[in-house]
Design a protein around this motif. Structure first.
Motif, PDB file in Angstrom:
ATOM      1  N   ILE A 161       0.895  -1.133  -0.056  1.00 18.24           N
ATOM      2  CA  ILE A 161       0.145   0.182  -0.008  1.00 18.24           C
ATOM      3  C   ILE A 161       0.912   1.035  -0.028  1.00 18.24           C
ATOM      4  N   ARG A 162       1.957   1.314   0.806  1.00 18.60           N
ATOM      5  CA  ARG A 162       2.956   2.326   0.813  1.00 18.60           C
ATOM      6  C   ARG A 162       3.465   2.711  -0.579  1.00 18.60           C
ATOM      7  N   SER A 219      -6.998  -7.610   0.049  1.00 17.52           N
ATOM      8  CA  SER A 219      -8.520  -7.690   0.413  1.00 17.52           C
ATOM      9  C   SER A 219      -9.202  -6.074   0.613  1.00 17.52           C
ATOM     10  N   ARG A 220     -10.214  -5.768   0.217  1.00 16.84           N
ATOM     11  CA  ARG A 220     -10.638  -4.530   0.594  1.00 16.84           C
ATOM     12  C   ARG A 220     -10.659  -4.224   2.084  1.00 16.84           C
ATOM     13  N   SER A 221     -10.842  -5.171   3.098  1.00 17.27           N
ATOM     14  CA  SER A 221     -11.034  -4.533   4.567  1.00 17.27           C
ATOM     15  C   SER A 221      -9.377  -4.456   4.954  1.00 17.27           C
ATOM     16  N   ILE A 222      -8.364  -4.965   4.413  1.00 16.37           N
ATOM     17  CA  ILE A 222      -6.984  -4.879   4.746  1.00 16.37           C
ATOM     18  C   ILE A 222      -6.701  -3.238   4.315  1.00 16.37           C
ATOM     19  N   ILE A 223      -7.066  -3.076   2.959  1.00 11.61           N
ATOM     20  CA  ILE A 223      -6.732  -1.834   2.520  1.00 11.61           C
ATOM     21  C   ILE A 223      -7.390  -0.642   3.396  1.00 11.61           C
ATOM     22  N   LEU A 224      -8.702  -0.869   3.682  1.00 13.34           N
ATOM     23  CA  LEU A 224      -9.360   0.316   4.463  1.00 13.34           C
ATOM     24  C   LEU A 224      -8.731   0.244   5.778  1.00 13.34           C
ATOM     25  N   LYS A 225      -8.407  -0.663   6.278  1.00  9.73           N
ATOM     26  CA  LYS A 225      -7.954  -0.637   7.958  1.00  9.73           C
ATOM     27  C   LYS A 225      -6.398   0.096   7.817  1.00  9.73           C
ATOM     28  N   LEU A 249      -5.655   2.285   5.425  1.00 13.25           N
ATOM     29  CA  LEU A 249      -5.939   3.752   4.985  1.00 13.25           C
ATOM     30  C   LEU A 249      -6.231   4.531   6.155  1.00 13.25           C
ATOM     31  N   SER A 250      -6.977   3.567   7.011  1.00 10.39           N
ATOM     32  CA  SER A 250      -7.739   4.509   8.078  1.00 10.39           C
ATOM     33  C   SER A 250      -6.866   4.952   9.198  1.00 10.39           C
ATOM     34  N   MET A 306      -5.783   0.232  -5.587  1.00  4.94           N
ATOM     35  CA  MET A 306      -5.195  -0.909  -4.818  1.00  4.94           C
ATOM     36  C   MET A 306      -5.769  -2.087  -5.167  1.00  4.94           C
ATOM     37  N   GLN A 307      -7.060  -2.432  -5.308  1.00  6.12           N
ATOM     38  CA  GLN A 307      -7.552  -3.567  -5.685  1.00  6.12           C
ATOM     39  C   GLN A 307      -7.376  -3.950  -7.203  1.00  6.12           C
TER      40      GLN A 307
END
Length: 214
Positions: A147-148, A179-185, A187-188, A172-173
């Motif tokens: 992600i970085r 997974s969307r959940s990992i990305i959102l976590k 980023l949050s 990212m996807q």
């Protein structure tokens, strides 16, 4: 190798394109695909000229599909066709695209007679470097590292206007298997730490240097 430091050889692309007349350009609407070569089909090999618009290149099908990157005009697509094996790849338009094509034989003839091999090599080297950089990025050990790297690229990239075109999650996807959940976590947590600014899911800017580890 870092995607941010790979420059598009625009001069070489435009030099090659200047030696071809536009014959039968076609318009592709967003979502339409441009096949380079389909498995099992005996079709003529072609080199495609992306004159306007942007496309995303991919290999594989269904769950094995792997997006390779975004191609923005002007670009020359399908150079893998110069090998006898060809290339099992397809390109999907993500904006209205104007595309023209030429047979591989005619393309090679012009390259040889006009002594354009150095320019063609420049283009192919840039493509190889981009693929190598994306491969290295996908092989990073942690989700945060992936992600970085993608955030840094989105923030610095200007040719494809990624920050305007994609939400961070969608990008990212598209270019990772996270997974969307990992990305959102992640980023949050980055937003809460004041590292990034986002609006309606899109990246506005990187406010602070992203840590190597998180």
């Amino acid at each position: 190798m870092d995607l941010r430091h790979i420059e598009k050889p625009r001069d070489s692309i435009e030099k090659i394109l200047s030696h071809f007349s536009i014959s039968k350009p076609c318009l592709l609407e967003p979502g339409q695909t441009l096949p380079i070569k389909k498995r099992g089909e005996n079709q003529s090999r072609k080199i495609y000229f992306l004159l306007e618009g942007a496309m995303i290149g991919a290999v594989g099908e269904n769950e094995k599909k792997q997006n390779l990157g975004i191609v923005v005009s002007p670009s020359i697509i399908g150079l893998g066709q110069l090998s006898s094996a060809g290339a099992l790849a397809q390109y999907e338009s993500i904006s209205p695209c104007m595309v023209d094509s030429v047979s591989v034989d005619d393309f090679i003839k012009v390259i040889e007679t006009q002594r354009l091999w150095p320019d063609l090599i420049n283009i192919m080297i840039a493509t190889i470097n981009q693929l190598a950089a994306r491969s290295a990025m996908s092989g990073l050990q942690s989700a945060y590292e992936i992600i970085r790297s993608n955030l840094l690229y989105m923030d610095s990239e200007t040719t494809c206007t990624l920050k305007e075109r994609y939400t961070v999650v969608k990008y990212m996807q598209t270019f990772s298997r996270l997974s969307r959940s990992i990305i959102l976590k992640i980023l949050s947590e980055l937003k809460a730490g004041g590292f990034i600014e986002m609006e309606k899911g899109k990246l506005i800017r990187i406010s602070r240097n992203l840590p190597d580890r998180f």
